[in-house]
Structure formats: C-alpha cells, structure tokens
Scaffold this motif. Structure first.
Motif: not given
Lengths: 477, 227
Positions: B62-64, B67-68, B78
């Motif tokens: 979720s942070v890599t 992320k967008n 996501s």
C-alpha cells in the motif's frame, strides 16, 4: 426396573417396531440380536428417549423406568449410551475434555471431576490416550473413549449400540470385562450387537428381533445348551470366539496376469513423532487375496494410504510390478473403498456413478448383474442402503480399470448374512486381474475370504498367516 | 498459557471496534503487534508469524505499488489491500478465540452471561460440526483423486464450479447424518440438564486475563485520547 409394554413405533406410516414387551432388571445384561435393519437400534433409542424426542415418529404403548413413566429431560444423565459410529460420538476436541463433559453438564465440582477421570483412566489403562486429540485416534480408541465417557456419571442403565463393531479381539475382551464390572456394580446393560461370542457368559437374556417384532427371548442357560442350533435358526453370528483359520487357497496365475506390489524399508511418521510405519520388506501379489489385521491403532490405515499413494512415505521404495512409481502413479493404479462409502458417491444415478459417463459394455453389464446392481442403475446412489452403496463403490473400483483395490473395514456393522454375501462376492472377483487387499479386524470374515493375512503391531508386520501356517510364521521384519 | 473465554470475547469486541473505527497507521501497527503477542501467549506462534507477515506485505504494497491510484487496476488493487488490512485484526481475534478454548469453557462463560440455553446448545453442535465436515471433506477429496475426477487438491481451486458439484452432494448427504448423530451424543451426555454446568478447566479470571482486559480498555480510550 425398565419395562416396555406393547410398544409400537412407526415413522411416516412405516411400522418399525410392533408389540415390543421387554423387562430389564437391575444388574442384568440383555442382548438384542437380529439382522441389520431389524429394529435393534430403535429399541435402544426408545429406551433412551431419543425416539421420539430427537428422531420423531409415533410411539405408542407403555415405557416405564423404576415404575415411573419416563421423562426425557429428567433422566438423560441417568443413561450411559455408546453409539455405533465412532466418528461422530464425541463432542470435544481431546480425550480429557470428552471424559469431563458429562460431569460438567451436571455441575460437578472440579476436584471430583479430576478424581473420577483419574480413576476411570487407571481402571481402563488409558493413560496414553488422555491428552490425545479425538480426531487423531483410531476407530477403536474412539469407541473406548466413548465407553469411558458413558461410565463417568455411574448411571444405573447402559445402552450400547454395536459396541464391538470397531474393536479388535483384545479390545473386545476388554469390553467384555468392562460390561461384567458394570453388571456386578448393579447396573442394567442393554446391548445391540451382531457379534455374540463375548456376550455368551455375560448376558442374562438374548432377545431376537426380526422385522420389528420380538421373535423369541432366550435365557443364558438355553443359549449355552443349544448355541449352534439357535445360531442357525435365527441366523446369529458366531457364538464362539473366532481364530484365524484361513480356508482359501492361493490362486494359480500365469506370469502375464501377475500383479505384484512390494515395499522396501518403508517408513512414515507424523511430524516429529516416532515412526508410525516401519516395514523392512513386504511382497504382495494377486496370487492371494490379502488381509491386513492387527490391534486398533497398529497402523493398518496408514499402511494402505502409503501403498495407494494417498500419503507420501518418508523413506523407502514402493514397487508396482517391479517398477518404482511416484505417489501420483500409485494413486492412478489403485482404488480405496472407504469405510464411509457415502463419501465416495458423486453422481445422480448409479449408472453414471459406475461408468463415469461412458457407455457400459456387455462385459460391464455382466459384472453388474453378478453384483446385483442391474435393477438399481437408475436410482440415486445416496438413496441406497449401506450394503448397496458398498456394492456400487466396488463396481466403480472394478470398472475403473485399476489394478490395486483396497477395502477398508468392509464388514464394519454388517450382519452375518451380508458378511457372507460380501465374502462370496470377493471369491467371485478374485479371478479378475486385480490385487485385492482387505483391511479388517473381523477374523471371521478374513477366515472365509483371504488366503494370506498380515498382522500388524506398532507399525510393523509381525506375523504372516497362510492356510498352511495357521499359527502364523514370524515375519523377518 | 490459558485465557478465559471472557477475555477472548473482549478481544473480539475490541477487534470489531477497530474494524469500524477509523484509526491511524501507528494505531493499526500497535494493534496488530498486540494481537500477535496474544496469539504467541495462547500457544500459536505460527499463526502469529503468518499474520504479521501478511500485514507487513499488505502495508508494503500500500505504500509502494498502490500508493497512487491512477487506473482501474490500481483502484481494485488498492481496494483489496485496504480491505485486507481492515479485516485482518478481526481474523486474528477469531483465531485467538477459537484456538485452545474448550467447549465446556465457552458453555460455562455463556451461561454466566445469562445467554439462554436454547442458543448455547445449537452453538455447541455447530462448533463440533465443522471439524467433522472438514474430516469428511478430506475423505471426499481422496475419493475424487482415486476416481480420477481430480488430479490434485489444486484442481478444486482451478475448477471451483466442478469442485462444488462434486463435493456438495456427498457433503450434504453426510451432513444430515452427522448432525443427528452429534445431537444424540450431546443429549445423552446430559447437555440439556437444567442446572448450573461447570468446567474442569475452572472459570476464574487469571492475572493475564486482567492485563489483557485492561489493555483493551486502553485501546478503546486511546482511539480518542492519542489517535
């Protein structure tokens, strides 16, 4: 005293029991005998109150306990009941909680419960079972746990439904002593069973039930004096303790028809436990119908799962016709007819089940005729009786073209007539090009069916019995 | 170490609270670590490790990668990852509750909470029903393999519709028998006895239970005070 007076039981207009009159006195052992489906279990369930409270149906007549009419809620805890199916007669995940369960339900204090479990476990020499998971136990061990659980509240009445059907000879002897002790303590015991030899010196009366009626009541004295006559007349199962006395001889075969299965240095264990199976050398061929026997928990089921490729062995080799096969290839060449046949029927008609969707040849139809399945071809397999389901599973195995056919405890819960029919069916099949292996603790059945019996003990084959070698040659294992 | 069923119920309530409330990342991490420790103490180190690993993976993704959010795939990815992170504490709490607590302990605790007996009885049968069904399922899969209807267990996942067709018929036909046999057993073992039922494992709260229950209160309070 328990008394049943003119009791009738019907379900969906089917009359299951008619005009049952029975008196049971404290300290008496009563044996209900008769063929499968005769109504023995229904009598037990009526006395326990499960009929009609759980199973429904219409019961008329008078049922009295201690001269009072029965009330289900009041005396459920006054009955110790052992059922036929060891798979579904426990409610807790481990033996210790299972033993405590009945005492917890009546609100006994912790200290007394622990003390009682200690006594019972010591009495039954079951210390090694105490911390085991119920799902890991063999059928016989589960059956024994069920009997121990039933005794925890020391009820005045015990109802045992086919208690010997999953037990080996040693365990049956233990069961006999347990029943004797219950009797000496003044409890009434009512047993429905096909096997009668262990009950001869124990029972005060034998009640023969046929087609829902009490056909006759035989006292212990009469049974002792006229055992053979009565056994033939009422088709009762052997009244003498069975011993391995194989009667079948080897089958002569051409080399081209020969099927062999060998195992060398075979080892298997669960996780970090010591070896469950440890076999140096094992050679089987279709010159024999092979039986595998041994005490409960000796490793019989594990061995056949290894030989049929269901589980992977840790060490050693398995050779089929001299060739080493992978686990998948073993599965492809073998068929296991399980104890729970209803779990291996998948299609909507018997015909589809057997043919797997392809057309049946004339030869196939002949085989089905010999298995008496022709009339059942359009039926749904799940609507058949236990024996019919088993014949469907055997037919499926034979028509699958597989070479190794293993039957796991095929006679469990079978009456004498059905057992004889299965044995003659196997005698008829053994000419086919298949290797037949039968796992059973039923010595009577092995005697009439097999020409070689391997006896297992603690994961090893300790003895090989053949018709020429009745005492069992010690296997060099 | 043994936990009281009451403590396990408190953890289920707490996990449901975290599932419903909107919590920060730091809160989420601390809570997952807390549940993992409970599993460790409960005697399930493998389960704790696996859940921690799953959480770390989801967090990392979720942070890599996700992320967008820019296209349909990243929306679906996501959604699944955030959904997974949301539901994980509840699954961990359920594992903690189910493992190593005996039928009698649940019965005794529910009785203490004045749950009517007509609810407890079917619960007991249902809890025992699932392991039997799993056992039957294993045998059905074996039978399917012998019949050549499936080549391996994987085939059940690859062809789910066929799997359902093959597995369901014998499962349903066995379920009816299993249910009535189990009911007979629980009834003849005196489960419908009207008085108080006890448990051989005792039913008092231990020191560890008090610690866990107090921590749970802190977690709930902390949502407003710190988060």
């Amino acid at each position: 005293m328990i008394s049943l007076h003119k009791v009738n039981y019907s379900q969906n207009k089917n009359k299951i029991l008619q005009d049952i009159n029975l008196n049971i006195w404290p300290g008496e052992v009563t044996v209900l005998c008769g063929e499968s489906g005769s109504g023995k279990s229904s009598v037990l369930n009526i006395i326990s109150g499960l009929i009609p409270n759980l199973y429904g149906g219409n019961v008329t007549g008078e049922i009295r306990a201690h001269h009072e009419p029965l009330s289900f809620d009041d005396y459920a805890s006054e009955i110790g009941m052992v059922f036929q199916n060891p798979k579904s007669q426990f409610i807790n995940p481990d033996v210790y909680s299972e033993l405590a369960f009945a005492m917890e339900n009546v609100g006994m204090d912790q200290k007394t419960m622990i003390q009682r479990i200690d006594n019972v476990v010591n009495y039954y020499h079951a210390q090694d079972l105490l911390n085991r998971a119920m799902f890991d136990l063999s059928g016989g061990q589960r059956q024994m746990t069920a009997l121990m659980s039933a005794t925890m509240l020391k009820p005045p009445l015990y109802l045992l439904d086919e208690p010997s059907s999953n037990l080996d000879v040693t365990a049956i002897e233990q069961l006999r002593r347990q029943i004797l002790d219950l009797k000496n303590e003044g409890s009434s015991v009512i047993i429905a069973d096909h096997r009668l030899y262990y009950l001869i010196d124990l029972a005060d009366q034998f009640v023969v039930i046929d087609n829902g009626h009490i056909k006759c009541q035989i006292s212990r004295q009469e049974m002792r004096e006229n055992a053979t006559l009565l056994a033939t007349k009422y088709r009762l199962r052997n009244l003498t303790a069975p011993r391995l006395r194989l009667t079948k001889t080897r089958i002569m075969r051409n080399l081209s028809d020969l099927i062999t299965l060998e195992a060398h240095n075979l080892k298997f264990r669960y996780h970090c436990h010591e070896s469950l199976i440890d076999i140096k050398s094992l050679e089987l061929s279709n010159r024999d119908v092979i039986g595998i026997s041994g005490e409960n928990g000796a490793g019989k089921s594990t061995l056949i799962q290894l030989l049929t490729g269901m589980i992977k062995h840790h060490e050693g080799t398995i050779l089929f016709n001299g060739q080493q096969l992978s686990r998948k290839q073993l599965v492809k060449n073998s068929f296991l007819v399980m104890q729970d046949v209803h779990l291996q029927l998948f299609f909507e008609t018997v015909e589809k089940e057997i043919s797997n969707g392809s057309r049946l040849t004339e030869q196939d139809r002949q085989l089905l005729e010999s298995l008496k399945l022709t009339k059942l071809l359009k039926r749904h397999p799940q609507t058949l009786s236990g024996g019919e389901k088993q014949r469907v599973a055997i037919a499926t195995a034979l028509l699958s073209g597989k070479k190794i056919i293993v039957m796991d405890e095929p006679t469990s819960g079978m009456d004498y007539g059905n057992m004889q029919r299965l044995s003659s069916l196997i005698a008829h099949l053994k000419r086919a090009e298949i290797l037949l292996i039968i796992v059973s603790h039923d010595q009577e059945f092995l005697n009439m069916t097999c020409s070689k019996v391997l006896i297992m003990n603690h994961g090893r084959i300790t003895t090989v019995v053949t018709p020429d070698n009745m005492n069992g040659g010690i296997h060099n294992d | 170490m043994r936990f009281n069923p009451l403590t396990k119920l408190v953890i289920i309530v707490l996990a449901t609270f975290v599932f419903l409330a909107n919590v920060s990342l730091m809160y989420e991490i601390v809570f997952i670590v807390f549940l993992g420790i409970l599993l460790l103490i409960n005697g399930d180190p493998y389960a704790a490790m696996i859940y921690w690993l799953i959480f770390s993976l989801l967090l990392l993704l979720s942070v890599t990668v996700f992320k967008n959010i820019h296209d349909t795939w990243s929306i679906i990815g996501s959604f699944l990852i955030i959904g997974g992170r949301r539901i994980l504490p509840t699954i961990m709490a359920a594992t903690f509750a189910i493992k190593h607590t005996h039928v009698s302990e649940w019965m005794r605790s529910l009785q203490r909470m004045h749950v009517p007996f007509d609810i407890i009885l079917p619960l007991v049968v249902v809890f025992r029903f699932f392991p039997t069904l799993t056992d039957n399922l294993k045998n059905i899969i074996k039978a399917l393999q012998f019949r050549g209807l499936i080549s391996s267990k994987l085939a059940l996942i690859v062809h789910p519709i066929r799997a359902i067709e093959y597995v369901l018929i014998p499962m349903i036909s066995s379920a009816d028998t299993v249910a009535s046999e189990l009911s007979s057993v629980v009834i003849t073992r005196g489960i419908s006895h009207q008085g108080i039922h006890t448990s051989i494992f005792g039913d008092h709260l231990r020191f560890i239970d008090y610690i866990v229950i107090t921590s749970s209160i802190f977690f709930i309070a902390g949502r407003w005070l710190i988060d």
